[in-house]
Scaffold this motif. Sequence first.
Motif, PDB file in Angstrom:
ATOM      1  N   HIS A  39       2.272   1.673  -3.458  1.00 56.37           N
ATOM      2  CA  HIS A  39       1.220   2.137  -4.359  1.00 56.37           C
ATOM      3  C   HIS A  39       0.973   3.623  -4.144  1.00 56.37           C
ATOM      4  O   HIS A  39       0.862   4.393  -5.100  1.00 56.37           O
ATOM      5  CB  HIS A  39      -0.068   1.351  -4.125  1.00 56.37           C
ATOM      6  CG  HIS A  39      -1.232   1.939  -4.830  1.00 56.37           C
ATOM      7  ND1 HIS A  39      -2.115   2.774  -4.203  1.00 56.37           N
ATOM      8  CD2 HIS A  39      -1.627   1.855  -6.111  1.00 56.37           C
ATOM      9  CE1 HIS A  39      -3.019   3.170  -5.070  1.00 56.37           C
ATOM     10  NE2 HIS A  39      -2.754   2.629  -6.238  1.00 56.37           N
ATOM     11  N   ASP A  40       0.882   4.032  -2.898  1.00 61.36           N
ATOM     12  CA  ASP A  40       0.625   5.433  -2.593  1.00 61.36           C
ATOM     13  C   ASP A  40       1.736   6.333  -3.135  1.00 61.36           C
ATOM     14  O   ASP A  40       1.460   7.401  -3.681  1.00 61.36           O
ATOM     15  CB  ASP A  40       0.476   5.632  -1.085  1.00 61.36           C
ATOM     16  CG  ASP A  40      -0.773   4.975  -0.519  1.00 61.36           C
ATOM     17  OD1 ASP A  40      -1.694   4.643  -1.306  1.00 61.36           O
ATOM     18  OD2 ASP A  40      -0.814   4.772   0.714  1.00 61.36           O
ATOM     19  N   ASP A 100       0.834  -1.201   0.000  1.00 57.00           N
ATOM     20  CA  ASP A 100       0.000   0.000   0.000  1.00 57.00           C
ATOM     21  C   ASP A 100       0.869   1.251   0.000  1.00 57.00           C
ATOM     22  O   ASP A 100       0.568   2.220  -0.701  1.00 57.00           O
ATOM     23  CB  ASP A 100      -0.940   0.011   1.201  1.00 57.00           C
ATOM     24  CG  ASP A 100      -2.076  -0.997   1.067  1.00 57.00           C
ATOM     25  OD1 ASP A 100      -2.332  -1.471  -0.055  1.00 57.00           O
ATOM     26  OD2 ASP A 100      -2.686  -1.311   2.101  1.00 57.00           O
ATOM     27  N   ASP A 101       1.953   1.254   0.793  1.00 56.74           N
ATOM     28  CA  ASP A 101       2.865   2.396   0.826  1.00 56.74           C
ATOM     29  C   ASP A 101       3.489   2.619  -0.550  1.00 56.74           C
ATOM     30  O   ASP A 101       3.591   3.756  -1.012  1.00 56.74           O
ATOM     31  CB  ASP A 101       3.977   2.182   1.857  1.00 56.74           C
ATOM     32  CG  ASP A 101       3.467   2.212   3.287  1.00 56.74           C
ATOM     33  OD1 ASP A 101       2.339   2.697   3.530  1.00 56.74           O
ATOM     34  OD2 ASP A 101       4.212   1.741   4.165  1.00 56.74           O
ATOM     35  N   TRP A 157       1.407   6.419  -7.016  1.00 54.20           N
ATOM     36  CA  TRP A 157       0.234   7.207  -7.403  1.00 54.20           C
ATOM     37  C   TRP A 157       0.493   8.693  -7.153  1.00 54.20           C
ATOM     38  O   TRP A 157       0.146   9.550  -7.971  1.00 54.20           O
ATOM     39  CB  TRP A 157      -0.991   6.717  -6.639  1.00 54.20           C
ATOM     40  CG  TRP A 157      -2.270   7.292  -7.154  1.00 54.20           C
ATOM     41  CD1 TRP A 157      -3.076   8.179  -6.519  1.00 54.20           C
ATOM     42  CD2 TRP A 157      -2.887   7.033  -8.415  1.00 54.20           C
ATOM     43  NE1 TRP A 157      -4.156   8.477  -7.306  1.00 54.20           N
ATOM     44  CE2 TRP A 157      -4.059   7.790  -8.475  1.00 54.20           C
ATOM     45  CE3 TRP A 157      -2.544   6.230  -9.498  1.00 54.20           C
ATOM     46  CZ2 TRP A 157      -4.908   7.776  -9.567  1.00 54.20           C
ATOM     47  CZ3 TRP A 157      -3.402   6.219 -10.594  1.00 54.20           C
ATOM     48  CH2 TRP A 157      -4.560   6.980 -10.619  1.00 54.20           C
TER      49      TRP A 157
END
Length: 115
Positions: free
Chosen positions: A42-43, A39-40, A46
């Motif tokens: 991906h963030d 998630d980190d 993005w």
Amino acid sequence: MIRHSLSVLFLSAVLAAAPAMPFGAFADSDRGRDRDHEDDDHDAAWAAVKRGEALPLAEVIATVAGQLPGEILEIEFDREDGRWLYEFKVIDGTGRLHEIYVDAATARILPDRDD
């Protein structure tokens, strides 16, 4: 270093769905990383796209695909020396593996480099 990998099995799905799906939706889970770390990553990816520091993957693929020496096996998204890079792992017709680095901000293929 931030890395996202795409399996060749999902490449056509990525190309078809990339405009509608977030960058990390196809992150490789076999690296033993936990979900929070993915998630980190991906963030960060993005956010780089949103800040204009990187182009979306679908746009980069559309720009460079015809210039690659073979079939795309994997794509990684890395931050190196203060800039974002897409690293394409490509296998040519003779079975040779190529690592092609593309500036994520410009979609320009970078000269060969020694790692």
